[in-house]
Design an enzyme around this catalytic site. Structure first.
Site, mmCIF file in Angstrom:
data_model
loop_
_atom_site.group_PDB
_atom_site.id
_atom_site.type_symbol
_atom_site.label_atom_id
_atom_site.label_comp_id
_atom_site.label_asym_id
_atom_site.label_seq_id
_atom_site.Cartn_x
_atom_site.Cartn_y
_atom_site.Cartn_z
ATOM 1 C CE LYS A 1 -6.851 6.701 0.340
ATOM 2 N NZ LYS A 1 -7.837 7.279 -0.207
ATOM 3 C CE1 TYR B 1 -3.889 1.529 -0.223
ATOM 4 C CE2 TYR B 1 -3.589 2.711 1.727
ATOM 5 C CZ TYR B 1 -4.427 2.537 0.706
ATOM 6 O OH TYR B 1 -5.512 3.352 0.464
ATOM 7 C CE LYS C 1 -10.338 -8.325 -9.227
ATOM 8 N NZ LYS C 1 -8.841 -7.469 -9.901
ATOM 9 C CG LEU D 1 -9.511 1.583 -12.788
ATOM 10 C CD1 LEU D 1 -9.483 0.403 -13.935
ATOM 11 C CD2 LEU D 1 -10.290 2.916 -13.584
HETATM 12 P P1 NAD Z 1 -11.834 4.004 -8.781
HETATM 13 O O1 NAD Z 1 -10.957 3.528 -9.623
HETATM 14 O O2 NAD Z 1 -13.272 3.536 -9.101
HETATM 15 O O3 NAD Z 1 -12.105 5.623 -8.188
HETATM 16 C C1 NAD Z 1 -10.851 6.053 -8.218
HETATM 17 C C2 NAD Z 1 -11.229 7.778 -8.753
HETATM 18 O O4 NAD Z 1 -10.333 8.494 -8.656
HETATM 19 C C3 NAD Z 1 -11.424 7.439 -10.283
HETATM 20 O O5 NAD Z 1 -12.866 7.826 -10.604
HETATM 21 C C4 NAD Z 1 -10.418 8.548 -10.774
HETATM 22 O O6 NAD Z 1 -10.915 9.281 -11.916
HETATM 23 C C5 NAD Z 1 -10.339 9.485 -9.592
HETATM 24 N N1 NAD Z 1 -9.303 10.307 -9.684
HETATM 25 C C6 NAD Z 1 -7.959 10.043 -9.647
HETATM 26 N N2 NAD Z 1 -7.148 11.109 -9.947
HETATM 27 C C7 NAD Z 1 -8.051 12.143 -10.110
HETATM 28 C C8 NAD Z 1 -7.818 13.376 -10.491
HETATM 29 N N3 NAD Z 1 -6.533 14.102 -10.580
HETATM 30 N N4 NAD Z 1 -8.638 14.279 -10.522
HETATM 31 C C9 NAD Z 1 -9.883 13.912 -10.224
HETATM 32 N N5 NAD Z 1 -10.482 12.613 -9.903
HETATM 33 C C10 NAD Z 1 -9.135 11.685 -10.008
HETATM 34 O O7 NAD Z 1 -11.619 3.336 -7.167
HETATM 35 P P2 NAD Z 1 -12.131 3.039 -5.861
HETATM 36 O O8 NAD Z 1 -11.474 2.002 -5.069
HETATM 37 O O9 NAD Z 1 -13.570 3.526 -5.970
HETATM 38 O O10 NAD Z 1 -11.372 4.738 -5.194
HETATM 39 C C11 NAD Z 1 -12.040 5.696 -4.458
HETATM 40 C C12 NAD Z 1 -11.792 5.868 -3.149
HETATM 41 O O11 NAD Z 1 -11.992 4.770 -2.194
HETATM 42 C C13 NAD Z 1 -10.153 6.297 -3.310
HETATM 43 O O12 NAD Z 1 -10.029 7.159 -2.125
HETATM 44 C C14 NAD Z 1 -9.796 5.003 -2.727
HETATM 45 O O13 NAD Z 1 -8.337 5.282 -1.938
HETATM 46 C C15 NAD Z 1 -10.652 4.769 -1.299
HETATM 47 N N6 NAD Z 1 -10.655 3.228 -1.029
HETATM 48 C C16 NAD Z 1 -10.875 2.103 -1.700
HETATM 49 C C17 NAD Z 1 -10.683 0.993 -1.028
HETATM 50 C C18 NAD Z 1 -10.698 -0.132 -2.261
HETATM 51 O O14 NAD Z 1 -10.310 -1.447 -1.948
HETATM 52 N N7 NAD Z 1 -11.267 -0.224 -3.132
HETATM 53 C C19 NAD Z 1 -10.603 0.924 0.116
HETATM 54 C C20 NAD Z 1 -10.553 1.795 0.928
HETATM 55 C C21 NAD Z 1 -10.786 2.940 0.315
#
Ligand code: NAD
Length: 258
Positions: free
Chosen positions: A161, A154, A191, A193
């Site tokens: 974070k 990570y 899961k 992107l």
């Molecule tokens: P995702 O890939 O579906 O979404 C990530 C989004 O970030 C995308 O829509 C992308 O366009 C956007 N992004 C990245 N750079 C950007 C920029 N410069 N300007 C505007 N948008 C931008 O993945 P996700 O897992 O849904 O992630 C969403 C949030 O959830 C993130 O903060 C991630 O860290 C957090 N999160 C995810 C998980 C997991 O296991 N998937 C767990 C805990 C927290």
């Protein structure tokens, strides 16, 4: 219908697998009006059809890495659609080549970029929100347990974070007098992107599933429903919190089948 009569912005839906998609579903099911922003024209095109299913016919472009982009986008939304009640920041980024191996090898450029997009942008969102939330409101970001303990691969995202979580407390303190609440959901692994860029992500999923008291991984609905609660008036006394929505695996720390 705990979100009936409320209108707000969801930032960061990339596709149907995104955290933001699950959040949009729960918010819509609870009566909210939703406005989407997308990072680029490319993402806008990709989510056009999905946004339509939420009756969100206009998508606003906002690359949070660009100077003043957030303020400009929020101003545009205000001019076209008026004041809002909530914002969901569901955005993070790191070069995926640095989401494997040792944290020790993190480059300065990726460190700064990850911090900028995944943490600083939330501060800017909160500052710009003041202009379009004159009647108070609720703002949520998404975080992950890697901020608290080492989760292999990570890496730099963990530092982003940790900083994001700290910023939630400061931002909640700064915005409290305006009736704006600021919280973060620490979500279990899902899961998506972004998650697929983290090395050995399927092992993280499996590890959490095995030690979770609920004996499963989280779903988009788990996150969406928790988010709807925190954005609603039902959570009117909650601000500055990091709420774990992870089927209990990180909060309880019990180990099953290890
Ligand atoms: P995702 O890939 O579906 O979404 C990530 C989004 O970030 C995308 O829509 C992308 O366009 C956007 N992004 C990245 N750079 C950007 C920029 N410069 N300007 C505007 N948008 C931008 O993945 P996700 O897992 O849904 O992630 C969403 C949030 O959830 C993130 O903060 C991630 O860290 C957090 N999160 C995810 C998980 C997991 O296991 N998937 C767990 C805990 C927290």
């Amino acid at each position: 219908m705990i979100m009936a009569g409320k209108k707000g912005i969801i930032m960061g839906m990339a596709n149907k697998f995104s955290m933001a998609y699950g959040i949009a579903e729960s918010l819509k099911a609870n009566g909210a009006d939703i406005i989407f922003t997308a990072q680029t024209e490319y993402f806008k095109e990709k989510i056009k059809e999905i946004a339509g299913t939420f009756s969100a016919n206009e998508i606003f472009i906002c690359d949070v890495a660009e100077d003043q982009a957030i303020e400009k986008t929020f101003d545009e939304i205000y001019t076209k659609l008026g004041t809002i009640d909530f914002i969901v920041h569901s955005i993070a980024f790191s070069d995926k080549n640095e989401l494997k191996g040792k944290y020790l090898n993190t480059s300065r450029s990726n460190f700064l970029n990850a911090m900028n997009i995944s943490c600083y942008s939330f501060t800017e969102v909160c500052r710009s929100a003041q202009n379009i939330m004159p009647n108070g409101g609720s703002i949520i970001s998404l975080t992950y347990y890697g901020s608290e303990k080492v989760v292999p691969n990570y890496n730099v995202m963990a530092l982003a974070k940790s900083a994001l979580e700290c910023s939630v407390r400061y931002l909640a303190n700064d915005l409290g007098e305006f009736g704006i609440r600021v919280n973060s959901i620490s979500a279990g692994p899902l899961k998506t992107l972004a998650a697929s860029g983290v090395g050995d992500f399927s092992k993280i999923l499996e590890y959490d599933r095995n030690r979770s008291p609920l004996k499963r991984n989280i779903t988009q609905k788990d996150i969406g429903d928790a988010c709807a609660f925190l954005l609603s008036d039902m959570a009117s006394g909650i601000t500055g919190e990091i709420i774990h929505v992870d089927c209990g695996c990180n909060t309880i720390g019990a180990k099953f089948n290890d």
